[in-house]
Design a protein around this motif. Structure first.
Motif, PDB file in Angstrom:
ATOM      1  N   UNK A   8       0.801  -1.219   0.000  1.00 12.48           N
ATOM      2  CA  UNK A   8       0.000   0.000   0.000  1.00 12.48           C
ATOM      3  C   UNK A   8       0.843   1.283   0.000  1.00 12.48           C
ATOM      4  N   UNK A   9       2.161   1.147   0.148  1.00 11.81           N
ATOM      5  CA  UNK A   9       3.041   2.308   0.193  1.00 11.81           C
ATOM      6  C   UNK A   9       4.311   2.021  -0.606  1.00 11.81           C
ATOM      7  N   UNK A  10       5.146   3.038  -0.773  1.00 17.80           N
ATOM      8  CA  UNK A  10       6.416   2.884  -1.463  1.00 17.80           C
ATOM      9  C   UNK A  10       7.508   2.686  -0.424  1.00 17.80           C
ATOM     10  N   UNK A  11       8.179   1.535  -0.493  1.00 17.74           N
ATOM     11  CA  UNK A  11       9.176   1.206   0.513  1.00 17.74           C
ATOM     12  C   UNK A  11      10.576   1.245  -0.084  1.00 17.74           C
ATOM     13  N   UNK A  12      11.483   1.922   0.627  1.00 15.19           N
ATOM     14  CA  UNK A  12      12.916   1.836   0.359  1.00 15.19           C
ATOM     15  C   UNK A  12      13.574   1.238   1.595  1.00 15.19           C
ATOM     16  N   UNK A  13      14.684   0.528   1.386  1.00 16.44           N
ATOM     17  CA  UNK A  13      15.429  -0.066   2.489  1.00 16.44           C
ATOM     18  C   UNK A  13      16.864   0.435   2.443  1.00 16.44           C
ATOM     19  N   UNK A  14      17.362   0.869   3.603  1.00 16.94           N
ATOM     20  CA  UNK A  14      18.768   1.233   3.744  1.00 16.94           C
ATOM     21  C   UNK A  14      19.385   0.313   4.787  1.00 16.94           C
ATOM     22  N   UNK A  15      20.341  -0.499   4.342  1.00 16.65           N
ATOM     23  CA  UNK A  15      20.988  -1.443   5.260  1.00 16.65           C
ATOM     24  C   UNK A  15      22.483  -1.151   5.315  1.00 16.65           C
ATOM     25  N   UNK A  16      22.976  -0.926   6.525  1.00 14.90           N
ATOM     26  CA  UNK A  16      24.381  -0.604   6.757  1.00 14.90           C
ATOM     27  C   UNK A  16      25.056  -1.773   7.453  1.00 14.90           C
ATOM     28  N   UNK A  17      26.220  -2.176   6.967  1.00 17.00           N
ATOM     29  CA  UNK A  17      26.914  -3.296   7.598  1.00 17.00           C
ATOM     30  C   UNK A  17      28.423  -3.052   7.616  1.00 17.00           C
ATOM     31  N   UNK A  18      28.986  -3.044   8.826  1.00 19.36           N
ATOM     32  CA  UNK A  18      30.436  -2.949   8.988  1.00 19.36           C
ATOM     33  C   UNK A  18      31.038  -4.340   8.866  1.00 19.36           C
TER      34      UNK A  18
END
Length: 386
Positions: A37-47
């Protein structure tokens, strides 16, 4: 009137990535549900320790979700780590905002990701909500420690527009630690559509197949308890078989224990199965067994219900919130005699459960549409100028 779609940034601490495709898979399912029902973006940070020499960015469309991964060399001390974490976050946030302004940030798993969302809230007036999955807050786990962590977590939670634990049991645990917020709401984990798409298989075989699916980590899952129960029951009857599915740190130890007990004809280790292969095993099973010493609400129970399976489970975490006598049996953890007794009862009384009713419950509570609707309601209840 239909709500206008919002651009939601998922900011997870756990998420499937190139180093571990299963890590935080339940968070990805939430993103897929929200994307209905919405526009999803994902930001994933990994050291990353001892592998990378410079930052590497991956950006692609994944099941309709704009996904941005930033992998960077892990700094040697905590202060440098926090500064680098913030720098990489600001870099990723800027890249996503160039595509489309962000209406809201959805944090999954505290505390570090929550601090980043709080930073954006204070500097850019972007509201944020929190979904918590982690069982560390439960008294049976008790790994939520450290004065600084607790102080920062309280401040993050206080400033969130909503807090969305996946069970009532986890909500109570969060509140017991003083993580107060005026807008708590329970939104459970999601079951993939594929689990709802196939008809039940009529069980005609004499030998009943019982399924266990988990990360093979024995301290919490108590799979040794399952193997010992099978050893005892194998001396009395031979009309059942345990199917153990998954992988993890104790996989080979458990396989050797089964071999030591000479249970090859009673226990099968299938390893990690996904998608259609996993669904096929659920659909062939008679019921599911969960024998955990502690849990929150394992998504494998949701999946079993979606396939119409009754569940025999220990009464830990939030499992009792969904598992009642119409869907299975609850037993106490670390009670081998009770496990043996109720396992036999399940083998002999499978006709006490109605698969279609169990599946309908799962569809109403755990499907993409059901969870996506609840997330949409939360998103549109939040005013950016609050």
């Amino acid at each position: 009137m239909k709500n206008e779609a919002k651009h939601i940034l998922f900011l997870p601490q756990w998420y499937p990535n190139r180093y571990d495709k299963m890590w935080g898979l339940f968070v990805k399912k939430h993103a897929q549900a929200a994307n209905r029902k919405n526009t999803i973006s994902v930001l994933y940070l990994k050291a990353i320790d001892n592998i990378l020499t410079k930052t590497e960015i991956e950006e692609y469309l994944d099941d309709g979700i704009h996904s941005l991964y930033i992998y960077y060399p892990k700094p040697k001390n905590k202060i440098s780590y926090l500064f680098r974490f913030l720098i990489e976050y600001k870099k990723g946030l800027s890249l996503i905002q160039k595509r489309k302004p962000i209406d809201l940030i959805h944090v999954h798993i505290l505390t570090r990701a929550g601090l980043l969302a709080l930073y954006s809230h204070k500097t850019q007036n972007i509201p944020f909500v929190i979904t918590e999955h982690w069982s560390r807050y439960l008294t049976t786990v008790n790994t939520y420690k450290g004065a600084l962590r607790k102080m920062l977590t309280k401040y993050v939670v206080k400033n969130a527009s909503a807090v969305l634990p996946v069970t009532q049991n986890l909500q109570e645990a969060l509140l017991s630690h003083g993580l107060n917020n005026n807008h708590y709401r329970i939104i459970p984990n999601v079951v993939d559509d594929i689990f709802f798409q196939y008809d039940f298989i009529l069980q005609k075989e004499k030998t009943k197949s019982v399924i266990h699916v988990s990360t093979f980590e024995n301290k919490s899952k108590n799979i040794t308890g399952i193997i010992k129960m099978v050893k005892a029951l194998a001396q009395k009857r031979d009309d059942f078989k345990m199917i153990l599915i998954g992988d993890g740190i104790d996989y080979f130890m458990l396989k050797e224990l089964s071999k030591e007990y000479k249970l090859e004809s009673f226990i099968e280790f299938r390893g990690l199965l996904e998608k259609q292969e996993l669904v096929d095993e659920y659909m062939k099973a008679s019921f599911m067994l969960v024998n955990s010493n502690y849990e929150n609400m394992p998504v494998v129970i949701n999946e079993a219900m979606a396939c119409g399976l009754p569940v025999l489970s220990t009464n830990v975490g939030g499992i009792s919130e969904h598992l009642d006598s119409t869907k299975g049996i609850l037993i106490e953890p670390k009670q081998p005699e009770q496990l043996l007794e109720q396992f036999q009862w399940m083998l002999d009384h499978l006709d006490s459960f109605e698969p279609s009713s169990i599946r309908q419950y799962a569809k109403e509570h755990f499907s993409f549409d059901a969870v996506g609707k609840q997330l949409d309601e939360v998103y549109h209840s939040i005013n950016k100028d609050k």
